[in-house]
Design an enzyme around this catalytic site. Structure first.
Site, short mmCIF file in Angstrom:
data_model
loop_
_atom_site.label_atom_id
_atom_site.label_comp_id
_atom_site.label_asym_id
_atom_site.label_seq_id
_atom_site.Cartn_x
_atom_site.Cartn_y
_atom_site.Cartn_z
N MET A 179 6.51 -24.59 19.08
CA MET A 179 6.58 -26.04 18.92
C MET A 179 5.93 -26.85 20.05
O MET A 179 6.07 -28.07 20.06
CB MET A 179 8.05 -26.47 18.79
CG MET A 179 8.77 -25.86 17.61
SD MET A 179 10.47 -26.46 17.40
CE MET A 179 10.16 -28.13 16.79
N ASP A 203 12.05 -13.96 17.17
CA ASP A 203 12.45 -13.59 15.80
C ASP A 203 11.20 -13.36 14.98
O ASP A 203 10.10 -13.77 15.37
CB ASP A 203 13.32 -14.67 15.16
CG ASP A 203 12.59 -16.01 15.07
OD1 ASP A 203 12.15 -16.36 13.97
OD2 ASP A 203 12.47 -16.70 16.10
#
Length: 233
Positions: A179, A203
């Site tokens: 992000m 992840d």
């Protein structure tokens, strides 16, 4: 001092590591830096300066997302004359051959952020890192025997994306979704500074493999060591 960083002149090194999580900044300072001094606690966004192998290094939390990172990075560049900024963050992998806890050295950063269209209108800017920092990180990662890849990331403004835009990013070779990197690279270009994003896979968006919040905060030490070694060499 600047609006969001309460540091006097000279308190921040010319090289700064940038974790999104301020507690990760605290962890890095307490576990890797010698004689760390906290120079910022405004809004709980910790910043520390210490030494690593005799070289002065700072670490500053930036918060989540490109708008938050933009505030801290612009102030570091504009008011504190920071020359090198290395993001140490996490990402969700989308390439099949990348696994949890692997490292991605982001050699480019796609984005869906309107920050770019606000700047460039109909033009399309390609945010890329400093080749010097990328080259140093690449050779240091090989020397350290780390499991890593050099590939583009995508900096998304949406953490929860029901539109599955990652599938299109994956088709075009993007390795992971995070992000912040695109804005970091863009600001570095604007201020003629050096920047790199070193990302640990927290992840896997395709397989569902994931790490815990505590692991993300405290155990991604290979990335932290790699960033520090890159910073001082």
């Amino acid at each position: 001092m600047s609006t969001h960083i309460n540091a006097p002149e000279g308190a921040i090194a010319d090289t700064v590591l940038l974790p999104g999580d301020p507690l990760r900044a605290k962890f890095i300072a307490e576990n890797f830096l010698e004689n760390p001094v906290c120079y910022n606690e405004v809004r709980g966004m910790f910043g520390f300066t210490g030494t690593y192998k005799g070289k002065k290094v700072s670490v500053q939390g930036t918060g989540m997302g490109q708008p938050s990172l933009a505030i801290y990075v612009q102030e570091l560049f504009e008011f504190y004359n920071v020359q090198k900024a290395i993001r140490v963050g996490t990402c969700g992998a989308i390439k099949d051959d990348i696994h949890v806890k692997d490292i991605i050295l982001a050699n480019g950063a796609c984005t869906d952020s309107s920050l770019q269209s606000q700047r460039f209108g109909l033009l399309h800017y390609a945010p890329v890192p400093s080749f010097e920092l990328l080259d140093k990180a690449y050779h240091k990662a090989k020397e350290m025997g780390l499991s890593f890849t050099v590939a583009p990331c995508a900096s998304s403004d949406r953490f929860y994306d029901e539109n599955s835009n990652w599938k299109l990013w994956k088709k075009y070779g993007v390795a992971g979704i995070e992000m912040e990197a695109a804005e970091l690279y863009t600001l570095a270009a604007q201020f003629n500074r050096k920047a790199l994003a070193i990302l640990t896979v927290s992840d896997h968006i395709v397989t569902g493999e994931a790490t815990s919040a505590e692991e993300r905060q405290k155990t991604f030490t290979d990335m932290m060591k790699l960033a520090l070694e890159t910073a001082i060499n």
